[in-house]
Design a protein around this motif. Structure first.
Motif, mmCIF file in Angstrom:
data_model
loop_
_atom_site.group_PDB
_atom_site.id
_atom_site.type_symbol
_atom_site.label_atom_id
_atom_site.label_comp_id
_atom_site.label_asym_id
_atom_site.label_seq_id
_atom_site.Cartn_x
_atom_site.Cartn_y
_atom_site.Cartn_z
ATOM 1 N N LEU A 100 0.972 -1.076 0.084
ATOM 2 C CA LEU A 100 0.039 -0.070 -0.289
ATOM 3 C C LEU A 100 0.955 1.185 -0.049
ATOM 4 O O LEU A 100 1.632 1.442 1.070
ATOM 5 C CB LEU A 100 -1.067 0.121 1.090
ATOM 6 N N TYR A 101 0.645 2.340 -0.965
ATOM 7 C CA TYR A 101 1.631 3.150 -1.156
ATOM 8 C C TYR A 101 0.958 4.481 -1.592
ATOM 9 O O TYR A 101 -0.211 4.594 -2.092
ATOM 10 C CB TYR A 101 2.851 2.872 -2.224
ATOM 11 N N LEU A 102 1.735 5.605 -1.064
ATOM 12 C CA LEU A 102 0.990 6.903 -1.327
ATOM 13 C C LEU A 102 1.467 7.078 -2.968
ATOM 14 O O LEU A 102 2.431 7.017 -3.355
ATOM 15 C CB LEU A 102 1.980 7.964 -0.482
ATOM 16 N N ASN A 103 0.388 7.734 -3.551
ATOM 17 C CA ASN A 103 0.533 7.896 -4.871
ATOM 18 C C ASN A 103 1.050 9.175 -5.232
ATOM 19 O O ASN A 103 0.534 10.183 -5.786
ATOM 20 C CB ASN A 103 -0.921 7.827 -5.599
ATOM 21 N N ASP A 104 2.559 9.342 -4.936
ATOM 22 C CA ASP A 104 3.179 10.589 -5.301
ATOM 23 C C ASP A 104 4.823 9.929 -5.874
ATOM 24 O O ASP A 104 4.812 8.688 -5.918
ATOM 25 C CB ASP A 104 3.278 11.283 -4.305
ATOM 26 N N TYR A 152 -3.122 5.313 -2.652
ATOM 27 C CA TYR A 152 -3.798 6.192 -1.924
ATOM 28 C C TYR A 152 -3.449 7.631 -2.291
ATOM 29 O O TYR A 152 -2.306 7.764 -2.578
ATOM 30 C CB TYR A 152 -4.117 5.943 -0.626
ATOM 31 N N ASN A 153 -4.266 8.519 -2.122
ATOM 32 C CA ASN A 153 -3.949 10.046 -2.401
ATOM 33 C C ASN A 153 -3.580 10.915 -1.192
ATOM 34 O O ASN A 153 -4.528 10.445 -0.171
ATOM 35 C CB ASN A 153 -4.666 10.746 -3.525
ATOM 36 N N THR A 154 -2.698 11.752 -1.363
ATOM 37 C CA THR A 154 -2.734 12.759 -0.154
ATOM 38 C C THR A 154 -3.984 13.290 0.228
ATOM 39 O O THR A 154 -4.872 13.788 -0.631
ATOM 40 C CB THR A 154 -1.682 13.651 -0.467
ATOM 41 N N GLY A 155 -4.279 13.460 1.509
ATOM 42 C CA GLY A 155 -5.608 13.906 1.918
ATOM 43 C C GLY A 155 -6.975 12.692 2.032
ATOM 44 O O GLY A 155 -7.862 13.164 2.576
ATOM 45 N N ASP A 156 -6.594 11.842 1.494
ATOM 46 C CA ASP A 156 -7.486 10.456 1.804
ATOM 47 C C ASP A 156 -7.771 10.193 3.351
ATOM 48 O O ASP A 156 -6.569 10.105 4.261
ATOM 49 C CB ASP A 156 -7.230 9.151 1.031
ATOM 50 N N GLN A 178 -8.919 -0.044 -0.176
ATOM 51 C CA GLN A 178 -7.333 -0.775 -0.234
ATOM 52 C C GLN A 178 -7.119 -1.793 0.547
ATOM 53 O O GLN A 178 -6.296 -2.987 0.136
ATOM 54 C CB GLN A 178 -6.322 0.400 -0.326
ATOM 55 N N VAL A 179 -7.460 -1.698 1.898
ATOM 56 C CA VAL A 179 -7.106 -2.702 2.887
ATOM 57 C C VAL A 179 -7.757 -4.097 2.610
ATOM 58 O O VAL A 179 -7.108 -5.136 2.613
ATOM 59 C CB VAL A 179 -7.403 -2.291 4.035
ATOM 60 N N SER A 180 -9.020 -3.927 1.800
ATOM 61 C CA SER A 180 -9.917 -5.169 1.594
ATOM 62 C C SER A 180 -9.136 -5.824 0.431
ATOM 63 O O SER A 180 -9.046 -7.014 0.438
ATOM 64 C CB SER A 180 -11.316 -4.557 1.322
ATOM 65 N N ALA A 181 -8.624 -4.995 -0.449
ATOM 66 C CA ALA A 181 -7.845 -5.682 -1.855
ATOM 67 C C ALA A 181 -6.826 -6.472 -1.312
ATOM 68 O O ALA A 181 -6.427 -7.456 -1.682
ATOM 69 C CB ALA A 181 -7.645 -4.494 -2.628
ATOM 70 N N LEU A 182 -6.126 -5.889 -0.231
ATOM 71 C CA LEU A 182 -4.837 -6.213 0.210
ATOM 72 C C LEU A 182 -5.030 -7.665 0.834
ATOM 73 O O LEU A 182 -4.249 -8.726 0.590
ATOM 74 C CB LEU A 182 -4.023 -5.258 0.994
ATOM 75 N N LYS A 183 -5.958 -7.609 1.586
ATOM 76 C CA LYS A 183 -6.352 -8.734 2.595
ATOM 77 C C LYS A 183 -6.914 -10.048 1.798
ATOM 78 O O LYS A 183 -6.612 -11.106 1.937
ATOM 79 C CB LYS A 183 -7.322 -8.405 3.593
ATOM 80 N N ILE A 230 2.885 -7.410 4.056
ATOM 81 C CA ILE A 230 2.677 -5.993 3.618
ATOM 82 C C ILE A 230 3.391 -5.035 3.894
ATOM 83 O O ILE A 230 3.895 -4.806 4.951
ATOM 84 C CB ILE A 230 0.905 -5.738 4.262
ATOM 85 N N ALA A 231 3.841 -4.367 2.968
ATOM 86 C CA ALA A 231 4.663 -3.363 3.127
ATOM 87 C C ALA A 231 3.685 -1.910 3.221
ATOM 88 O O ALA A 231 3.007 -1.658 2.190
ATOM 89 C CB ALA A 231 5.703 -2.960 2.024
#
Length: 425
Positions: A194-198, A225-229, A235-240, A247-248
């Protein structure tokens, strides 16, 4: 300003990196070997620098999602300026402090013009690569050096910056290599990210993925995810659902919201990075992060010697709370020292003149007498010698792109109380 605290390092497990081709030495060291290319200034320091006044601005996070990095970075800048001024060897530093904020609150939008109007020759910052990208062209376009102690995006290596962007922090190519290999070495065969989209998050996710898969693992899910979310349930549901072994989390302060959403996932299979490796003892119940690991560029406190003592004395002497976190403090300190030494070598406080000398004073030209403090280096310069500064953050040794050619990446592990410590093998 408040201090977001972290546990200090107590034991050592580091990855020492030299840029070039990749190889793993043993189970604990990732080493990249290569050499720097000559460049920078002409090395003409036959005359003492004379009396110079160098005005430096800072764009470090006093607010925003990296505000916890602000105190150690500003402490590093302030201590360097004080020690340079106390040395009285031909240059005085005048620091004008400013707030970079983040990409959400956009404090830099008013602060950068203010600093440029103040006539600074260099700006220290920003901490976040994504923030730097929003004003680097404005700064370098004015002939002003932008020098970050914490920017790690690989994009800056080839940025069209007129030779005016420099950094004492290593590229994310390096941290990604260490993190990906660490996760694989821990026996994990599949990974979710899960990573910040920048630029920071996407780059670090890319390099972590590459290293993990080169080690034989498989990245089975990536979510951004984006800044401010404020909600990360999707996202967590997709990862699980992908059921990864580990998980990183490549995130900033949003980690405080993400971790509770991951409830039920084994804490010792979570991996953090420099952007979110923080003290969460006041945020989560005891045991929430026990066994989780993370990476952070920088030397351990033992290697820093009395630097942390000097840093604490200075910072608290300015009326601030005790520092519990030294992240990027040494890199900030070294940025100021290198700027001062380059100004002395150039005999000028013009940004472009200083930039022309930065590679050489760092030892990047392959020449120069080794020295490890401003005073020692400045005395050599005043005697007409070429220098090679090795600082608190390491040898530095810039290449022609303004990147350090060596770096140490520490590996840390969380304790029961949700603080963390540097670990050994």
């Amino acid at each position: 300003m408040g201090v977001f605290t972290r546990a200090t390092a107590s034991r050592s497990r580091t990855r020492t990196i030299t840029l070039g081709s990749l190889a793993i030495l043993g189970a604990s060291a990732l080493v990249l070997t290569g050499c720097s290319s000559p460049g920078g200034g002409d090395g003409d320091s036959d005359q003492p620098a004379g009396d110079l006044t160098l005005k430096i601005g800072t764009q470090l996070p006093q607010t925003g999602n990296l505000a916890f990095l602000g105190p150690p970075e500003e402490a590093g800048v302030g201590l360097a300026a004080k020690e340079i001024n106390d040395a009285d060897l031909g240059i005085e530093i005048d620091v004008v402090y400013g707030d970079s904020g983040d990409t959400d609150n956009k404090a830099y939008a008013t602060e950068v013009p203010r600093l440029l109007q103040e006539g600074v020759s260099a700006i220290i910052g920003a901490a976040a690569s994504g923030v730097t990208k929003l004003f680097i062209d404005q700064v370098t376009g004015e002939g002003v050096i932008q020098f970050s102690p914490a920017n790690t995006s690989a994009d800056f290596t080839t940025w069209d910056d007129n030779g005016l962007f420099w950094r004492t922090a290593p590229s994310d190519v390096l941290q990604g290599e260490v993190l990906g290999n660490l996760i694989a070495e821990d026996g994990n065969e599949t990974l979710g990210i899960l990573y910040l989209n920048d630029s920071y998050g996407t780059g670090l996710a890319e390099f972590t993925t590459e290293a993990f898969e080169n080690a034989g693992g498989e990245v089975v899910e990536q979510q951004s995810y984006n800044t401010g979310d404020t909600s990360f349930d999707a996202q967590v549901s997709a990862l699980k659902a992908a059921n990864p072994d580990a998980i990183a989390l490549i995130a900033f302060e949003e980690t405080k919201t993400i971790v509770p959403a991951l409830a039920g996932f084994p804490s010792d299979k979570l991996y953090f990075v420099d952007g979110n490796l923080a003290d969460y003892s006041a945020d989560f119940p005891a045991g929430t992060l026990t066994g989780a690991k993370g990476t952070l560029p920088g030397l351990d406190t033992e290697s820093l010697g009395d630097f942390t003592d000097r840093l604490q004395e200075f910072w608290q002497g300015e009326g601030n709370e005790e520092l519990k976190d030294y992240s990027y403090a040494a890199e900030s300190y070294d940025a100021v020292v290198l700027l001062a030494l380059a100004a002395m070598a150039a005999g000028s406080t013009d940004g472009e003149d200083i930039a022309a000398e930065l590679q050489e004073v760092s030892g990047g030209s392959g020449e120069g007498t080794k020295c490890s403090s401003f005073t020692e280096c400045a005395e050599l310069l005043n005697e007409g010698e070429t220098i090679d500064y090795d600082g608190n953050s390491g040898p530095v040794t810039f290449d022609e792109n303004g990147d350090p050619t060596e770096a140490t990446i520490g590996v840390f592990q969380y304790l029961e109380d949700n603080t963390y410590e540097r670990i050994s093998e």
